[in-house]
Every structure is written in structure tokens, then in C-alpha cells.
Scaffold this motif. Sequence first.
Motif, PDB file in Angstrom:
ATOM      1  N   VAL A  97       7.583   5.640  -5.339  1.00 30.46           N
ATOM      2  CA  VAL A  97       7.114   7.028  -4.770  1.00 30.46           C
ATOM      3  C   VAL A  97       5.306   6.494  -4.881  1.00 30.46           C
ATOM      4  N   SER A  98       4.814   8.174  -4.295  1.00 26.61           N
ATOM      5  CA  SER A  98       3.492   8.085  -4.661  1.00 26.61           C
ATOM      6  C   SER A  98       3.136   9.231  -5.230  1.00 26.61           C
ATOM      7  N   ARG A 153      -0.929  11.429  -5.869  1.00 27.19           N
ATOM      8  CA  ARG A 153      -2.546  11.454  -5.670  1.00 27.19           C
ATOM      9  C   ARG A 153      -3.662  12.130  -7.402  1.00 27.19           C
ATOM     10  N   ARG A 162      -2.005  -0.365  -0.725  1.00 28.31           N
ATOM     11  CA  ARG A 162      -0.995   0.660  -1.528  1.00 28.31           C
ATOM     12  C   ARG A 162      -2.467   1.704  -2.096  1.00 28.31           C
ATOM     13  N   PHE A 163      -2.879   1.375  -2.402  1.00 29.92           N
ATOM     14  CA  PHE A 163      -4.704   2.753  -3.475  1.00 29.92           C
ATOM     15  C   PHE A 163      -5.184   2.927  -1.883  1.00 29.92           C
ATOM     16  N   THR A 164      -5.334   3.839  -2.141  1.00 29.10           N
ATOM     17  CA  THR A 164      -6.978   4.126  -0.658  1.00 29.10           C
ATOM     18  C   THR A 164      -8.163   4.890  -1.661  1.00 29.10           C
ATOM     19  N   PRO A 212      -5.194   7.990  -4.128  1.00 26.92           N
ATOM     20  CA  PRO A 212      -3.932   8.346  -3.418  1.00 26.92           C
ATOM     21  C   PRO A 212      -2.858   6.828  -4.168  1.00 26.92           C
ATOM     22  N   VAL A 213      -2.708   6.662  -4.198  1.00 19.43           N
ATOM     23  CA  VAL A 213      -1.611   5.611  -5.333  1.00 19.43           C
ATOM     24  C   VAL A 213       0.199   5.746  -4.361  1.00 19.43           C
ATOM     25  N   ASN A 214      -0.001   4.826  -3.654  1.00 13.72           N
ATOM     26  CA  ASN A 214       1.528   4.331  -3.200  1.00 13.72           C
ATOM     27  C   ASN A 214       2.327   3.515  -3.569  1.00 13.72           C
ATOM     28  N   SER A 215       3.598   4.167  -2.649  1.00 11.26           N
ATOM     29  CA  SER A 215       4.650   2.437  -3.532  1.00 11.26           C
ATOM     30  C   SER A 215       4.217   2.311  -4.911  1.00 11.26           C
TER      31      SER A 215
END
Length: 123
Positions: A15-16, A18, A66-68, A81-84
Amino acid sequence: LQLVESGGGLVQAGVSLRLSCAASVCTFSNYAMGWFRQAPGKEGEFVAAISWGGGSTYYADSVKGRFTISRDNAKKTVYLPVNSLKPEDTAVYYCAAAATYRRKSDQNGYDYWGQGTQVTVSS
């Protein structure tokens, strides 16, 4: 300058979230911003950094893609935002502010630190 992180939590892998970091300074746009993390029993680790105006970003290889990192200077806030998410992303995440972008991946290059927000990823 005070920094306050938010957005952490306990989530399942994949999951993600922010993460946000709000600054209490009028001259927020004068600071480069970075995110670091520290997992239990490990040294602190650089995650991402962004320049004053947001035109330059830099990431650790472990989070690239994965992170932006981004920032809104009008809101004096930097986002991550931290994804996956993976279990190995479990850590306390800290944001930091630096007067210079030159040492963007070096903890010693930052002048101000927040208290951190916990991210726990279960498998």
C-alpha cells in the motif's frame, strides 16, 4: 525553524502513504529539504532531497521509482508519497532542512530536524 512530520502509520505491504512535513518559518523557500529514515537497530539512512524551488530532486537507490519528494513553498510543506511499501521500509521517517543543497544526502548537511513519524509495514 520547526518541522513537524505527519502521515505515518501501520500498513500492509504494497500500500501507499503520503508523508508530510510542515515548517514554521517564513523563509521556507530558502531551505533545501530532505527525508531520512531510521529502522530499529540501524543507522539513519538518506531517502530523498529536494532543492529550494523544487527543480532538483535526489533519491536513494533503495526508494527510487517508489518514493517521490515534492514541496509546496506557499504551504511551507514538503511531501513524500511512499508507494508499494515493503516491510524493509519500516522506520521512523524524519524531515530535515538545510541552508545548502550541496550535502543533500549527508545527515550532517542539515541544520534542522523534525521529531519523526513512524511507518510500519507488515508483510
